[in-house]
Scaffold this active site. Sequence first.
Site, PDB file in Angstrom:
ATOM      1  N   CYS A   1      63.152  53.529  38.072  1.00 25.95           N
ATOM      2  CA  CYS A   1      63.363  54.506  39.140  1.00 25.95           C
ATOM      3  C   CYS A   1      62.090  54.729  39.945  1.00 25.95           C
ATOM      4  O   CYS A   1      61.493  55.811  39.916  1.00 25.95           O
ATOM      5  CB  CYS A   1      63.850  55.818  38.538  1.00 25.95           C
TER       6      CYS A   1
ATOM      7  N   TYR B   1      47.463  38.781  33.094  1.00 25.66           N
ATOM      8  CA  TYR B   1      47.665  40.168  33.515  1.00 25.66           C
ATOM      9  C   TYR B   1      49.163  40.451  33.695  1.00 25.66           C
ATOM     10  O   TYR B   1      49.576  41.163  34.608  1.00 25.66           O
ATOM     11  CB  TYR B   1      46.846  40.473  34.794  1.00 25.66           C
TER      12      TYR B   1
ATOM     13  N   GLU C   1      33.380  33.262  31.680  1.00 25.21           N
ATOM     14  CA  GLU C   1      34.387  34.165  31.101  1.00 25.21           C
ATOM     15  C   GLU C   1      35.710  34.094  31.861  1.00 25.21           C
ATOM     16  O   GLU C   1      36.164  35.088  32.430  1.00 25.21           O
ATOM     17  CB  GLU C   1      33.852  35.604  31.148  1.00 25.21           C
ATOM     18  N   PRO C   2      36.347  32.941  31.895  1.00 26.72           N
ATOM     19  CA  PRO C   2      37.597  32.842  32.653  1.00 26.72           C
ATOM     20  C   PRO C   2      38.772  33.471  31.905  1.00 26.72           C
ATOM     21  O   PRO C   2      38.888  33.332  30.688  1.00 26.72           O
ATOM     22  CB  PRO C   2      37.800  31.333  32.762  1.00 26.72           C
TER      23      PRO C   2
ATOM     24  N   GLY D   1      36.616  34.861  37.012  1.00 23.54           N
ATOM     25  CA  GLY D   1      37.013  35.099  38.401  1.00 23.54           C
ATOM     26  C   GLY D   1      37.636  33.948  39.144  1.00 23.54           C
ATOM     27  O   GLY D   1      38.113  34.115  40.267  1.00 23.54           O
TER      28      GLY D   1
ATOM     29  N   ARG E   1      42.210  34.509  34.015  1.00 24.65           N
ATOM     30  CA  ARG E   1      43.352  34.070  34.818  1.00 24.65           C
ATOM     31  C   ARG E   1      43.443  32.556  34.937  1.00 24.65           C
ATOM     32  O   ARG E   1      44.536  31.986  34.853  1.00 24.65           O
ATOM     33  CB  ARG E   1      43.202  34.690  36.216  1.00 24.65           C
TER      34      ARG E   1
ATOM     35  N   TYR F   1      49.104  45.433  42.695  1.00 24.59           N
ATOM     36  CA  TYR F   1      48.179  44.709  43.575  1.00 24.59           C
ATOM     37  C   TYR F   1      48.881  44.067  44.783  1.00 24.59           C
ATOM     38  O   TYR F   1      48.256  43.232  45.447  1.00 24.59           O
ATOM     39  CB  TYR F   1      47.531  43.538  42.830  1.00 24.59           C
TER      40      TYR F   1
HETATM   41  C1  LIG Z   1      33.506  41.069  32.668  1.00 26.92           C
HETATM   42  C2  LIG Z   1      34.691  40.240  32.977  1.00 26.92           C
HETATM   43  N1  LIG Z   1      34.655  38.936  32.677  1.00 26.92           N
HETATM   44  C3  LIG Z   1      35.717  38.139  32.914  1.00 26.92           C
HETATM   45  C4  LIG Z   1      36.880  38.625  33.484  1.00 26.92           C
HETATM   46  C5  LIG Z   1      38.034  37.693  33.704  1.00 26.92           C
HETATM   47  O1  LIG Z   1      38.341  37.560  35.038  1.00 26.92           O
HETATM   48  P1  LIG Z   1      39.379  36.440  35.505  1.00 26.92           P
HETATM   49  O2  LIG Z   1      40.631  36.662  34.765  1.00 26.92           O
HETATM   50  O3  LIG Z   1      39.511  36.671  36.958  1.00 26.92           O
HETATM   51  O4  LIG Z   1      38.751  35.122  35.196  1.00 26.92           O
HETATM   52  C6  LIG Z   1      36.946  39.970  33.836  1.00 26.92           C
HETATM   53  C7  LIG Z   1      38.164  40.503  34.473  1.00 26.92           C
HETATM   54  O5  LIG Z   1      38.306  41.627  34.811  1.00 26.92           O
HETATM   55  C8  LIG Z   1      35.826  40.806  33.570  1.00 26.92           C
HETATM   56  O6  LIG Z   1      35.854  42.103  33.868  1.00 26.92           O
END
Ligand SMILES: Cc1ncc(COP(=O)(O)O)c(C=O)c1O
Length: 432
Positions: A356, A385, A287-288, A238, A290, A330
């Site tokens: 289109c 993404y 869990e990064p 996140g 982005r 988004y």
């Molecule tokens: C469970 C989980 N972990 C990690 C992420 C990665 O999020 P971000 O790309 O914002 O770090 C997501 C994104 O949807 C997620 O659903």
Amino acid sequence: MHDFRYVGSKLYCERVSVESLVKRHGTPLYVYSQHTLADHFAKLDAALAPLDHLVCFALKANSNLAVLRTIVNLGGGFDTVSEGELRRVKAAGGDLRKCVFAGVGKTECEIEFALRAGIYCFNAESEPELRRINKVAARLKKIAPVAVRVNPNIDAHTHAKITTGTYENKFGIAFEQVEGVYARASRLKNLRLRGLQMHIGSQLTEVKPFELAVKKVLPLVTKLARKYDFEFFSIGGGLGIVYDPALDSGDAKWWEQPKAKKILTPQSYANTLVPLLKPLGLKILMEPGRFICGNAGILVTRVEYVKRTGKKNFVIVDAAMNDLIRPAFYDSYHQIVPLTKQGGAPVSSDVVGPICESGDYFCKNRPLPKVGEGDHLALLSAGAYGFVMASNYNTRAQAAEVLVSGNKSAVVRARQELPELWAGESVPKWLK
Ligand SMILES: Cc1ncc(COP(=O)(O)O)c(C=O)c1O
């Protein structure tokens, strides 16, 4: 922050001019910087160094094999959401024992594949899923490592479509129900309760929601860890990135935030969270997605036409929402810059694709350098993404992807050939 910069008047990725890549590979073209990927991974890894930790790259953000291999080589693990993603990690030379498997809809086949592969942990999102994992594990005579994804009901203050940690969202198990779920899960013979997981949303630009979520969940995880002998606590991904440099200087809005502040850095994130997490004594997973790859990629596009209507200056480019859907999906902002810097007064422009749909645009009413047919533009911060959400809408072939490292570059995904788009289709006999 990233390795795309002007050298003289030309945009470079590391030591390769983007123009030279366009000449060789055409457009639309995704270009990734290996150094940026590695640098961002290293920054997070270093910030979490005081903790026993594992950075699990969320490959939903960018699953190109070369990107994954970069993370493998740095010792990272992976956050996956499908059998396909697990297979990608394997194809990239990754260790499935460093993979967690999230997602609300895991099928029996996917669970079986993950169990046979020996993944680190299933992050379960419902009680029926726990029962299903137990059933498959019993059939295979295995013990499945599981964690519950807790939904802490904390508003991440990000875009509605990427908020995941409130009771409006489909993700995880409500905070108040988690203890009961673990108690029942502990009676399922083929599960090992290995930890607890959460993820409250994406593109968070402040530490406060992370802090609130960790503070809320800490007493729960402390209690459960003692009771079930947990090994880890995953704090999810996140971490936000800078899409609009004006944001970082405090001048711009980020969605509804009234006054954007200096964006969160790995160090400021860690300064707040590490002291909270350290006393837990558990392995901390992160869990990064982005943060690692967002600013490591750009989408390069060619200007096909410039069309002035009564009201507007439309710059029509050869990339479209099928290549990068974020603005349409988004309302996302991507900085747009020319490959060749030029002087002259900016022109208020809409950069639009050929699809289109009125939603097929990359920006509206934005002051941009004056461009003409044959010029090239780069959409920055397109590494997360971006390509992973590409489609074949309007029967458009998907873009090529290139990885740059220093003065080297390689095509890491070939441009799709049009016949590939209908290769799996057929016309039934009765129509012939
Ligand atoms: C469970 C989980 N972990 C990690 C992420 C990665 O999020 P971000 O790309 O914002 O770090 C997501 C994104 O949807 C997620 O659903």
